[in-house]
Write a protein that holds these residues in place. Sequence first.
Motif, PDB file in Angstrom:
ATOM      1  N   SER A  37       0.832  -1.211   0.000  1.00 33.31           N
ATOM      2  CA  SER A  37       0.000   0.000   0.000  1.00 33.31           C
ATOM      3  C   SER A  37       0.866   1.260   0.000  1.00 33.31           C
ATOM      4  O   SER A  37       0.556   2.233  -0.699  1.00 33.31           O
ATOM      5  CB  SER A  37      -0.936  -0.001   1.202  1.00 33.31           C
ATOM      6  OG  SER A  37      -0.190  -0.044   2.408  1.00 33.31           O
ATOM      7  N   ARG A  38       1.933   1.240   0.772  1.00 33.05           N
ATOM      8  CA  ARG A  38       2.821   2.406   0.812  1.00 33.05           C
ATOM      9  C   ARG A  38       3.537   2.592  -0.523  1.00 33.05           C
ATOM     10  O   ARG A  38       3.669   3.704  -1.030  1.00 33.05           O
ATOM     11  CB  ARG A  38       3.833   2.262   1.944  1.00 33.05           C
ATOM     12  CG  ARG A  38       4.755   3.454   2.059  1.00 33.05           C
ATOM     13  CD  ARG A  38       5.622   3.377   3.275  1.00 33.05           C
ATOM     14  NE  ARG A  38       6.479   4.549   3.346  1.00 33.05           N
ATOM     15  CZ  ARG A  38       7.342   4.742   4.306  1.00 33.05           C
ATOM     16  NH1 ARG A  38       7.450   3.891   5.294  1.00 33.05           N
ATOM     17  NH2 ARG A  38       8.099   5.818   4.293  1.00 33.05           N
ATOM     18  N   ALA A  39       4.013   1.486  -1.094  1.00 37.30           N
ATOM     19  CA  ALA A  39       4.686   1.558  -2.394  1.00 37.30           C
ATOM     20  C   ALA A  39       3.711   2.066  -3.455  1.00 37.30           C
ATOM     21  O   ALA A  39       4.062   2.921  -4.273  1.00 37.30           O
ATOM     22  CB  ALA A  39       5.227   0.185  -2.779  1.00 37.30           C
ATOM     23  N   ASN A  40       2.481   1.569  -3.436  1.00 26.63           N
ATOM     24  CA  ASN A  40       1.486   1.983  -4.417  1.00 26.63           C
ATOM     25  C   ASN A  40       1.179   3.473  -4.303  1.00 26.63           C
ATOM     26  O   ASN A  40       1.148   4.181  -5.311  1.00 26.63           O
ATOM     27  CB  ASN A  40       0.207   1.164  -4.261  1.00 26.63           C
ATOM     28  CG  ASN A  40      -0.772   1.417  -5.372  1.00 26.63           C
ATOM     29  OD1 ASN A  40      -0.444   1.227  -6.539  1.00 26.63           O
ATOM     30  ND2 ASN A  40      -1.966   1.868  -5.023  1.00 26.63           N
ATOM     31  N   SER A  41       0.975   3.962  -3.087  1.00 23.58           N
ATOM     32  CA  SER A  41       0.650   5.386  -2.931  1.00 23.58           C
ATOM     33  C   SER A  41       1.831   6.261  -3.366  1.00 23.58           C
ATOM     34  O   SER A  41       1.632   7.318  -3.953  1.00 23.58           O
ATOM     35  CB  SER A  41       0.235   5.706  -1.498  1.00 23.58           C
ATOM     36  OG  SER A  41       1.295   5.474  -0.609  1.00 23.58           O
ATOM     37  N   HIS A  42       3.059   5.813  -3.116  1.00 24.39           N
ATOM     38  CA  HIS A  42       4.231   6.584  -3.553  1.00 24.39           C
ATOM     39  C   HIS A  42       4.335   6.589  -5.080  1.00 24.39           C
ATOM     40  O   HIS A  42       4.565   7.634  -5.688  1.00 24.39           O
ATOM     41  CB  HIS A  42       5.505   6.031  -2.922  1.00 24.39           C
ATOM     42  CG  HIS A  42       6.744   6.751  -3.357  1.00 24.39           C
ATOM     43  ND1 HIS A  42       6.970   8.074  -3.080  1.00 24.39           N
ATOM     44  CD2 HIS A  42       7.806   6.321  -4.093  1.00 24.39           C
ATOM     45  CE1 HIS A  42       8.121   8.441  -3.608  1.00 24.39           C
ATOM     46  NE2 HIS A  42       8.648   7.392  -4.232  1.00 24.39           N
ATOM     47  N   ILE A  43       4.158   5.427  -5.683  1.00 25.47           N
ATOM     48  CA  ILE A  43       4.252   5.318  -7.136  1.00 25.47           C
ATOM     49  C   ILE A  43       3.163   6.162  -7.809  1.00 25.47           C
ATOM     50  O   ILE A  43       3.396   6.780  -8.840  1.00 25.47           O
ATOM     51  CB  ILE A  43       4.178   3.832  -7.565  1.00 25.47           C
ATOM     52  CG1 ILE A  43       5.487   3.130  -7.188  1.00 25.47           C
ATOM     53  CG2 ILE A  43       3.904   3.679  -9.052  1.00 25.47           C
ATOM     54  CD1 ILE A  43       5.469   1.632  -7.342  1.00 25.47           C
TER      55      ILE A  43
END
Length: 170
Positions: free
Chosen positions: A125-131
């Motif tokens: 979820s964190r990687a997705n929101s950053h991307i």
Amino acid sequence: EHGRITERVEKFKDEAGKNQKRYIASVYVRLHSGKLREREATSYSSSEDAYRMLMRRIKTELETTAPVGVINGRTTLSELFDAWVSAKVTEDGIKPQSEAQYRQVWRLHGDAQLGALRIAELEGSRANSHIQTLPPRQSELLRTVLSGMYQMAARFDVVRFDPIAATKPA
């Protein structure tokens, strides 16, 4: 991993003939080799003290006998990137312009934002929101880099799955 910790108290007489108590905590531990071994710790003050000593002993033993490699559970994402991009150049023979693109996207959009995290700390979820916050081309490129890094981590048995696989580029 370890099983149920058992605690027992043994009474004995010391050299002066005084009654004393010894607190013992024991457990079976599965070592990195897959073998099961019994470990125990003894304290003369309390069963909680014996329990704490046993847990410290197990933690130390498992940390010191852990498989050693370039990539392990304490590796940060910045260290993983360096190992991954080096492997891409030497093993896969990527072109210099691809390497430059990977390094640039990591420097601009990955290193400062995610680089200090350990491999297991980055959640999908964190990687997705950053991307999702990046421009489309940069998000695709960073997703490619992170996915490759996590595939390498999976090869070294640091993670079981690639959390980047479920992310979507902007």
